[in-house]
Scaffold this active site. Sequence first.
Site, PDB file in Angstrom:
ATOM      1  N   ASP A   8      42.611  80.441  71.122  1.00  0.00           N
ATOM      2  CA  ASP A   8      42.535  79.308  72.043  1.00  0.00           C
ATOM      3  C   ASP A   8      43.528  78.255  71.573  1.00  0.00           C
ATOM      4  OD1 ASP A   8      41.826  77.367  73.837  1.00  0.00           O
ATOM      5  OD2 ASP A   8      39.831  77.008  72.997  1.00  0.00           O
ATOM      6  N   ASP A 106      45.074  78.929  78.536  1.00  0.00           N
ATOM      7  CA  ASP A 106      45.365  78.785  77.107  1.00  0.00           C
ATOM      8  C   ASP A 106      44.401  79.547  76.210  1.00  0.00           C
ATOM      9  OD1 ASP A 106      43.134  77.173  77.482  1.00  0.00           O
ATOM     10  OD2 ASP A 106      43.759  75.735  75.972  1.00  0.00           O
ATOM     11  N   GLU A 107      43.757  80.556  76.746  1.00  0.00           N
ATOM     12  CA  GLU A 107      42.731  81.261  75.986  1.00  0.00           C
ATOM     13  C   GLU A 107      42.754  82.756  76.308  1.00  0.00           C
ATOM     14  OE1 GLU A 107      38.123  80.102  75.724  1.00  0.00           O
ATOM     15  OE2 GLU A 107      39.306  78.833  77.040  1.00  0.00           O
TER      16      GLU A 107
HETATM   17 MG   LIG Z   1      42.251  75.258  74.515  1.00  0.00          MG
END
Ligand SMILES: [Mg+2]
Length: 357
Positions: A8, A106-107
Amino acid sequence: MKIIMLIDMDYFFAACEELRHPELREKPVVVGADPKGGKGRGVVSTCNYLARRYGIHSAMPISMAYRLKPDAVFLPVDYEYYEEMSRKVMQRVKEFATRFEQVSVDEAFIDVSGKVDGYDSALSYAKELKESVTKSYGLPCSVGVSTNRVLAKMACEAGKPDGIMLVKEEDGAKFLAKMPVGKLYGVGKKTGEKLQGMGYKSIGDLARANPVNLVSEFGSYGAEIYRSANGKGDDSVVENYEVKSIGRERTFQEDTSDRDEIRRQIISICKEIKTEIEKQGFSFKTITLKIRYPDFTEQLRGKSLGHYSNDISQVEDVAIRLFERYVEHGERIRKIGVRISSLSKKGGQMRMSDFAN
Ligand SMILES: [Mg+2]
């Protein structure tokens, strides 16, 4: 034993802004709606850790963030730029994975069982991955390492920022026990409050619950959170990173929690996809629902049918079920999208030009 990791990116949008404007590193940075001198509407998308020191956090009204720190650097959301950075980072992450599943901009979850042998080697592999991302792209990230998705996610959260945390399967329940029940991965705000009302304050309380009570209250989802609270759970990582896909999205004029309207939009998107697959003669295997929230965070939730289909009613059914399952009542949405992937075309191989849309 499987090894699942969650990577993440830390304060991703703000970190991207710091990357292209290094002079911002020493300042509190807030990415989100225009504060308009404290009168602005809308919310904070992301802020850096310096801004957090002033009590600012994501999803907070931008007017409140402004009151807390009027001279912070307020920047608009440049989603295209963040997506471009995301594509680069995710490509790198994918190179480390046996299986790769992106769950938001973003993960990503990765299954690295084929690349490591035991916990020690998993931990050094996570270090290697983290360093590779940070050194190549200058963006900070955190990695959670465990044997299932829930523990990987919770480990990652606990290790933030800029951390790596390993939680062994046998330590899972103990690791979670003291945390508040609302922090459990998969438990949203409404469910968290309901669980509190039922007397489960900590995840440990939930782990010791009678699962029958949870099932009678929440159905199969009750069984799932019971397993999660005990550190058990889903260890599958479903490949979803498909260039070969057809998708459509709708941005609502105003953020909405009107479920009938959202369902109508899902159905209307599916009609457009139907026209497209009929024109091109595609069948598909995978259906993904994309939900973007007012703070620009996104959820991607997918399901594979396990066989090729060209029946659009299946897309509708799955998309609406994913919506019902993952979006809580009252939750506002900015944008909704549906995408089909794992495509096959009658009468021969597909060319790249088939995907230009
Ligand atoms: Mg994040």
